[in-house]
Enzyme design. Structure first.
Site, PDB file in Angstrom:
ATOM      1  N   TYR A   1     -13.591  -4.377   9.680  1.00  0.00           N
ATOM      2  CA  TYR A   1     -12.307  -3.681   9.816  1.00  0.00           C
ATOM      3  C   TYR A   1     -11.697  -3.918  11.201  1.00  0.00           C
ATOM      4  O   TYR A   1     -10.505  -4.221  11.325  1.00  0.00           O
ATOM      5  CB  TYR A   1     -12.511  -2.194   9.563  1.00  0.00           C
ATOM      6  CG  TYR A   1     -11.237  -1.389   9.504  1.00  0.00           C
ATOM      7  CD1 TYR A   1     -10.407  -1.451   8.385  1.00  0.00           C
ATOM      8  CD2 TYR A   1     -10.861  -0.561  10.552  1.00  0.00           C
ATOM      9  CE1 TYR A   1      -9.236  -0.709   8.309  1.00  0.00           C
ATOM     10  CE2 TYR A   1      -9.696   0.191  10.493  1.00  0.00           C
ATOM     11  CZ  TYR A   1      -8.888   0.107   9.367  1.00  0.00           C
ATOM     12  OH  TYR A   1      -7.726   0.845   9.315  1.00  0.00           O
TER      13      TYR A   1
ATOM     14  N   ILE B   1      -6.285   9.466  11.292  1.00  0.00           N
ATOM     15  CA  ILE B   1      -5.169  10.067  10.567  1.00  0.00           C
ATOM     16  C   ILE B   1      -5.690  10.651   9.258  1.00  0.00           C
ATOM     17  O   ILE B   1      -6.549  10.051   8.604  1.00  0.00           O
ATOM     18  CB  ILE B   1      -4.078   9.010  10.265  1.00  0.00           C
ATOM     19  CG1 ILE B   1      -3.658   8.280  11.542  1.00  0.00           C
ATOM     20  CG2 ILE B   1      -2.883   9.661   9.570  1.00  0.00           C
ATOM     21  CD1 ILE B   1      -2.990   9.148  12.587  1.00  0.00           C
TER      22      ILE B   1
ATOM     23  N   SER C   1       1.843   3.368  -2.400  1.00  0.00           N
ATOM     24  CA  SER C   1       1.751   4.406  -3.425  1.00  0.00           C
ATOM     25  C   SER C   1       1.152   5.709  -2.908  1.00  0.00           C
ATOM     26  O   SER C   1       1.311   6.758  -3.544  1.00  0.00           O
ATOM     27  CB  SER C   1       0.919   3.897  -4.612  1.00  0.00           C
ATOM     28  OG  SER C   1      -0.411   3.614  -4.210  1.00  0.00           O
ATOM     29  N   ARG C   2       0.469   5.675  -1.765  1.00  0.00           N
ATOM     30  CA  ARG C   2      -0.179   6.890  -1.272  1.00  0.00           C
ATOM     31  C   ARG C   2      -0.376   6.808   0.240  1.00  0.00           C
ATOM     32  O   ARG C   2      -0.136   5.772   0.865  1.00  0.00           O
ATOM     33  CB  ARG C   2      -1.528   7.087  -1.949  1.00  0.00           C
ATOM     34  CG  ARG C   2      -2.507   5.958  -1.698  1.00  0.00           C
ATOM     35  CD  ARG C   2      -3.840   6.217  -2.382  1.00  0.00           C
ATOM     36  NE  ARG C   2      -4.786   5.147  -2.133  1.00  0.00           N
ATOM     37  CZ  ARG C   2      -6.088   5.240  -2.377  1.00  0.00           C
ATOM     38  NH1 ARG C   2      -6.580   6.365  -2.863  1.00  0.00           N
ATOM     39  NH2 ARG C   2      -6.893   4.218  -2.130  1.00  0.00           N
TER      40      ARG C   2
ATOM     41  N   GLY D   1       0.833  -1.201   0.000  1.00  0.00           N
ATOM     42  CA  GLY D   1       0.000   0.000   0.000  1.00  0.00           C
ATOM     43  C   GLY D   1       0.859   1.238   0.000  1.00  0.00           C
ATOM     44  O   GLY D   1       0.522   2.260   0.612  1.00  0.00           O
TER      45      GLY D   1
ATOM     46  N   ASN E   1      -2.031  -8.050  -5.779  1.00  0.00           N
ATOM     47  CA  ASN E   1      -3.168  -8.222  -4.883  1.00  0.00           C
ATOM     48  C   ASN E   1      -2.677  -8.964  -3.646  1.00  0.00           C
ATOM     49  O   ASN E   1      -2.461 -10.173  -3.680  1.00  0.00           O
ATOM     50  CB  ASN E   1      -4.272  -9.016  -5.583  1.00  0.00           C
ATOM     51  CG  ASN E   1      -5.440  -9.324  -4.666  1.00  0.00           C
ATOM     52  OD1 ASN E   1      -5.553  -8.750  -3.578  1.00  0.00           O
ATOM     53  ND2 ASN E   1      -6.300 -10.236  -5.087  1.00  0.00           N
TER      54      ASN E   1
END
Length: 243
Positions: A154, A187, A13-14, A11, A62
């Site tokens: 989650y 955040i 990339s951002r 994860g 993935n």
């Protein structure tokens, strides 16, 4: 360079992952970014890491797939020397009340957030063992420590990450490998873009009275990656919300 260390950031990339990658690049780590979303964002993060004088490359994967992660780790191993760190940051939300939650929303969140972390640890553990050392940091959440209404999937996935962290820490400690977790609170990221500090009810739940920044989480990750005598720990970065 033989002494160069590589960090894998899922994860990456951002958001939090991007900030972690950039902070580690500042410290001289070569960076392998694993992502599934926007290719342009991944390329931008790679370019920003390279500007800091390190080697960086992105890999679309993935993380919920055992075979995809196995192949990606093998590819990273060919491209980089001395993989030293793994940061399991990839995660998704599919929020909803448990009485109405769709099965696919439960399955997808557990698959990415929990199984994804397992997959990456499973396929890098052998590398760390052969190197006689390594660091793993998993991104959990305060939702996994205290639960959160509307986030049963989650919260369960992030609580699972805590258990995975502690079990992995016990198993790999004799090999000189540490495994810790960071549990962020609210955040500022794309995942929390619908939450604003105008929401006084939210602010009242945070003792420090404000949302955190991705830099706060990245600092905790860097600390744990640099700490050879801390393992099995869950470090909250939450403004005190879960104390």
């Amino acid at each position: 360079m033989a002494d160069r260390k590589t960090a894998i950031v899922t994860g990456g990339s951002r958001g939090i992952g991007r900030e972690v990658a950039l902070r580690l690049a500042d410290l001289g780590y070569d960076i392998a970014i694993v992502y599934i979303g926007d290719e342009n964002e991944a390329k931008e993060t790679v370019a920003d890491c390279e500007k800091k004088g390190v080697k960086a490359k992105s890999y679309i994967c993935n993380v919920a797939s055992f075979e995809d992660t196995k192949a990606t780790v093998a590819e990273i191993r060919k491209d980089f020397e001395n993989i030293f760190a793994l940061v399991n940051n990839a995660g998704i939300t599919r929020d909803g009340l448990i009485a109405f939650m769709k099965e696919e929303d439960w399955d997808s969140v557990l698959s990415v957030n929990l199984k994804g972390a397992f997959n990456m640890i499973r396929h890098t553990a052998g590398l760390f063992i052969r190197n006689k050392g390594g660091r793993i940091v998993n991104i959990s959440s305060v939702s996994g420590l205290m639960g959160n209404a509307g986030q049963a999937n989650y919260s369960a996935s992030k609580a699972g990450v805590v258990g995975l962290t502690k079990a992995t820490a016990r198993e790999l400690a004799p090999k000189g490998i540490t495994c810790n977790a960071v549990a962020p609170g609210f955040i500022r990221t794309d995942m929390t873009k619908n939450i604003t500090e105008d929401n006084s009810e939210l602010l009242r739940t945070i003792p420090l009275g404000k949302m955190g920044e991705v830099s706060d989480v990245a600092a905790a990750v860097v600390f744990l990656l640099s700490s050879p005598y801390i393992t099995g720990e869950v470090l909250r970065v939450d403004g005190g919300i879960a104390m």
